[in-house]
Motif scaffolding. Structure first.
Motif, PDB file in Angstrom:
ATOM      1  N   PRO A  27      47.341  45.650  42.723  1.00 36.74           N
ATOM      2  CA  PRO A  27      46.706  44.415  42.264  1.00 36.74           C
ATOM      3  C   PRO A  27      46.675  43.320  43.339  1.00 36.74           C
ATOM      4  O   PRO A  27      45.691  42.587  43.440  1.00 36.74           O
ATOM      5  CB  PRO A  27      47.573  43.985  41.078  1.00 36.74           C
ATOM      6  N   LEU A  28      47.737  43.241  44.137  1.00 38.42           N
ATOM      7  CA  LEU A  28      47.723  42.245  45.216  1.00 38.42           C
ATOM      8  C   LEU A  28      46.628  42.557  46.232  1.00 38.42           C
ATOM      9  O   LEU A  28      46.010  41.646  46.784  1.00 38.42           O
ATOM     10  CB  LEU A  28      49.082  42.176  45.910  1.00 38.42           C
ATOM     11  N   LYS A  29      46.380  43.819  46.468  1.00 40.58           N
ATOM     12  CA  LYS A  29      45.325  44.202  47.408  1.00 40.58           C
ATOM     13  C   LYS A  29      43.959  43.791  46.879  1.00 40.58           C
ATOM     14  O   LYS A  29      43.162  43.186  47.598  1.00 40.58           O
ATOM     15  CB  LYS A  29      45.360  45.708  47.655  1.00 40.58           C
ATOM     16  N   TYR A  30      43.686  44.137  45.638  1.00 39.50           N
ATOM     17  CA  TYR A  30      42.336  43.923  45.120  1.00 39.50           C
ATOM     18  C   TYR A  30      42.097  42.552  44.508  1.00 39.50           C
ATOM     19  O   TYR A  30      40.987  42.047  44.537  1.00 39.50           O
ATOM     20  CB  TYR A  30      41.994  45.022  44.105  1.00 39.50           C
ATOM     21  N   TRP A  31      43.115  41.937  43.937  1.00 36.71           N
ATOM     22  CA  TRP A  31      42.919  40.642  43.297  1.00 36.71           C
ATOM     23  C   TRP A  31      43.282  39.472  44.189  1.00 36.71           C
ATOM     24  O   TRP A  31      42.734  38.388  44.038  1.00 36.71           O
ATOM     25  CB  TRP A  31      43.707  40.556  41.990  1.00 36.71           C
TER      26      TRP A  31
END
Length: 95
Positions: A27-31
Motif C-alpha cells: 500500500p505504501l508503494k501504490y498509495w
C-alpha cells in the motif's frame, strides 16, 4: 523438540514478513508513492523465505515429517496468515 520450536519461530517470522510486505509495503508503494519500501521489505522477506524453505527441509529430515507436512509447510508460505495456521496445527500436534 528443539527443531520443532525453531521451525515454529522461523515460520512466524517469515509469515509476519509476508504480512508486512502485503499489507504495509505494497500500500505504501501504490498509495503513497514509496516504491523503495517494497524494495527493502521485499528483500528482507526474500531472505527470510529462503531461510524458511531451507529450515523446512532440515526439519522434515530431522523430525521425519511425512510428505504431507513438507508440502503443507511450503504451501502456507505463499498464503497470507498461512504460517500462523500451520503453527497452530504444529503446536496442537506436538504439545
Amino acid at each position: 523438540m528443539k527443531d520443532i520450536k525453531r521451525f515454529r519461530i522461523i515460520g512466524i517470522i517469515e509469515g509476519a514478513s509476508l504480512i508486512i510486505l502485503l499489507f504495509l509495503a505494497m500500500p505504501l508503494k501504490y498509495w503513497a508513492g514509496l516504491p523503495e519500501v517494497v524494495t527493502v521489505v521485499g528483500s528482507i522477506h526474500g531472505a527470510l523465505f529462503i531461510g524458511y524453505i531451507l529450515f523446512t527441509l532440515y526439519t522434515t529430515y530431522k523430525v521425519r515429517w511425512s510428505f504431507i507436512w513438507l508440502f503443507s509447510a511450503v504451501a502456507v508460505a505463499f498464503i497470507p496468515f498461512g504460517n500462523f495456521v500451520l503453527d497452530w496445527r504444529i503446536q496442537a500436534k506436538y504439545s
